[in-house]
Scaffold this motif. Structure first.
Motif, PDB file in Angstrom:
ATOM      1  N   UNK A  47      -6.842  -8.753   5.163  1.00  0.00           N
ATOM      2  CA  UNK A  47      -5.799  -9.461   4.565  1.00  0.00           C
ATOM      3  C   UNK A  47      -4.489  -9.020   4.492  1.00  0.00           C
ATOM      4  N   UNK A  48      -3.663  -9.179   3.585  1.00  0.00           N
ATOM      5  CA  UNK A  48      -2.211  -8.498   3.912  1.00  0.00           C
ATOM      6  C   UNK A  48      -1.972  -7.908   2.724  1.00  0.00           C
ATOM      7  N   UNK A  49      -0.623  -7.182   2.727  1.00  0.00           N
ATOM      8  CA  UNK A  49      -0.093  -6.264   1.424  1.00  0.00           C
ATOM      9  C   UNK A  49       0.734  -7.172   0.904  1.00  0.00           C
ATOM     10  N   UNK A  50       1.377  -6.936  -0.138  1.00  0.00           N
ATOM     11  CA  UNK A  50       2.175  -7.732  -0.894  1.00  0.00           C
ATOM     12  C   UNK A  50       3.508  -7.924  -0.248  1.00  0.00           C
ATOM     13  N   UNK A  51       3.883  -7.170   0.981  1.00  0.00           N
ATOM     14  CA  UNK A  51       5.039  -7.185   1.634  1.00  0.00           C
ATOM     15  C   UNK A  51       4.774  -7.856   2.748  1.00  0.00           C
ATOM     16  N   UNK A  52       3.518  -8.481   2.974  1.00  0.00           N
ATOM     17  CA  UNK A  52       3.212  -9.087   4.302  1.00  0.00           C
ATOM     18  C   UNK A  52       2.759  -8.580   5.428  1.00  0.00           C
ATOM     19  N   UNK A  53       2.308  -7.061   5.321  1.00  0.00           N
ATOM     20  CA  UNK A  53       1.823  -6.491   6.582  1.00  0.00           C
ATOM     21  C   UNK A  53       0.524  -6.672   6.479  1.00  0.00           C
ATOM     22  N   UNK A  54      -0.180  -6.983   7.906  1.00  0.00           N
ATOM     23  CA  UNK A  54      -1.737  -7.135   8.047  1.00  0.00           C
ATOM     24  C   UNK A  54      -2.240  -5.813   7.606  1.00  0.00           C
ATOM     25  N   UNK A  55      -3.429  -5.982   6.964  1.00  0.00           N
ATOM     26  CA  UNK A  55      -4.351  -4.766   6.710  1.00  0.00           C
ATOM     27  C   UNK A  55      -5.374  -4.723   7.426  1.00  0.00           C
TER      28      UNK A  55
ATOM     29  N   UNK B 219       8.301  -8.816  10.433  1.00  0.00           N
ATOM     30  CA  UNK B 219       6.950  -8.197  10.377  1.00  0.00           C
ATOM     31  C   UNK B 219       6.706  -7.765  11.512  1.00  0.00           C
ATOM     32  N   UNK B 220       6.628  -6.429  11.951  1.00  0.00           N
ATOM     33  CA  UNK B 220       6.307  -6.110  13.235  1.00  0.00           C
ATOM     34  C   UNK B 220       5.140  -4.887  13.124  1.00  0.00           C
ATOM     35  N   UNK B 221       4.826  -4.357  11.687  1.00  0.00           N
ATOM     36  CA  UNK B 221       3.828  -3.290  11.678  1.00  0.00           C
ATOM     37  C   UNK B 221       2.515  -3.778  10.957  1.00  0.00           C
ATOM     38  N   UNK B 222       1.511  -2.887  10.878  1.00  0.00           N
ATOM     39  CA  UNK B 222       0.398  -3.177   9.926  1.00  0.00           C
ATOM     40  C   UNK B 222       0.142  -1.852   9.106  1.00  0.00           C
ATOM     41  N   UNK B 223      -0.688  -2.088   8.343  1.00  0.00           N
ATOM     42  CA  UNK B 223      -1.207  -0.862   7.618  1.00  0.00           C
ATOM     43  C   UNK B 223      -2.780  -0.699   8.162  1.00  0.00           C
ATOM     44  N   UNK B 224      -3.320   0.639   8.099  1.00  0.00           N
ATOM     45  CA  UNK B 224      -4.713   0.744   8.521  1.00  0.00           C
ATOM     46  C   UNK B 224      -5.332   1.374   7.357  1.00  0.00           C
TER      47      UNK B 224
END
Length: 333
Positions: free
Chosen positions: A96-104, A149-154
């Motif tokens: 999914x996505x974080x609340x800031x819009x970063x892909x998880x 938005x150019x980064x993600x979280x892992x």
């Protein structure tokens, strides 16, 4: 350096503007219209040294051209059974996505076996996910949110991490080196969950070897990390292994298993690649072997980390209880 240097960005762009074809074309696939953010990523990766960042980016572009990375999203892994095998043994997915819009992105570090296909298929799969993230997902979510938005979280799941991980270090080093050199600073934060004692022991010796900016990105969470992760994302975006209380055998858990080839993310990715193959005039993908990519020489930091982990794991070979969960009180680095 935490402060953005406008002069460094301007100097870097002036150098990059001079690159010739075909580097210029492949660079468009890298920045996707977000030129400034891309230059900043490469500058961060080289501590804001413009000359080193320029060298890094040009080498990245040459790697892309030499290995035909621009066309990798039209190279499906076939037959579908082989793709399923890759997905079953290379556990990665998007929950999914974080609340800031970063892909998880979720990664099953402990339970990935990498034993059902050649190394080239795993590398091909990894790069395809990177390219789909950068060329499809991130531009789409940037447009939706009205900002780059150019980064993600892992989220790294260490469940099942055992000494067998020793045999996977070489492949993991290849993949991480490809990321370091060609997809730098694409991960905003790494969250480590379900960490057994063996991870805690390895992290203790690896942490000092990491660069400061990398260390700051890594957060080792207690248990499954549910409470901490809910501070940055909704429950629906939690990876399945972070949902405390869910039964592994329940239909509900299986339906949200983001590692599964049947998960919407993997279905969308596979169909995207298959469609782009078919637009070339082919009716059905034919098995043509893996998409071979040149493996870059690992950077010195990666070599040292791999040797350190190997050494530490060898010391545990005659020990028992390696899968014992780490004490929550000791979970933080």
């Amino acid at each position: 350096m935490g402060i953005v240097s406008e002069q460094a960005i301007d100097d870097f762009q002036e150098l990059i503007d001079k690159v010739e074809e075909p580097l210029k074309t492949t660079f468009k696939n890298v920045h996707q219209g977000y030129l400034r953010e891309t230059l900043i990523r490469f500058l961060k990766a080289r501590d804001w040294n413009v000359i080193k960042a320029h060298t890094m980016l040009v080498e990245c572009l040459r790697w892309r051209v030499d290995n035909q990375i621009d066309s990798i999203l039209s190279k499906p892994i076939v037959p579908s059974g082989l793709y399923r095998d890759v997905r079953d043994s290379q556990l990665i997915g998007m929950s999914g996505y974080t609340r800031e819009g970063l892909p998880v992105f979720a990664i099953g570090v402990g339970l990935s076996t990498f034993d059902k296909a050649s190394v080239h298929y795993y590398v091909q799969s990894h790069i395809q996910i990177n390219e789909y993230r950068d060329r499809v997902l991130l531009p789409s979510v940037s447009k939706k949110n009205g900002r780059p938005i150019t980064t993600c979280v892992k989220v790294l799941d260490m469940t099942g991490l055992k000494l067998s991980a020793l045999s996977q270090i070489k492949l993991v080093t290849i993949i991480s080196t490809i990321d370091d050199l060609n997809y730098p600073e694409k991960t905003n934060t790494y969250y480590v969950v379900n960490a057994p004692y063996i991870f805690s022991a390895c992290w203790k010796v690896v942490k000092p070897l990491l660069q400061e900016r990398t260390r700051k990105k890594v957060h080792v969470l207690s248990g499954c990390g549910k409470d901490e992760l809910l501070k940055i994302m909704d429950y629906t975006s939690l990876p399945h292994f972070c949902r405390r209380g869910s039964s592994g055998s329940s239909h509900q858990t299986q339906s949200v298993d983001c590692f599964s080839v049947d998960h919407p993310f993997h279905q969308q990715l596979y169909n995207y690649v298959k469609h782009h193959y078919e637009t070339q005039g082919q009716a059905e993908p034919a098995k043509q072997g893996s998409f071979h990519v040149g493996f870059p020489e690992p950077v010195a930091e990666r070599v040292e980390i791999a040797k350190t982990i190997e050494s530490k794991l060898h010391k545990f070979e005659n020990c028992n209880g390696l899968s014992k969960p780490v004490d929550d009180r000791k979970a933080s680095p």
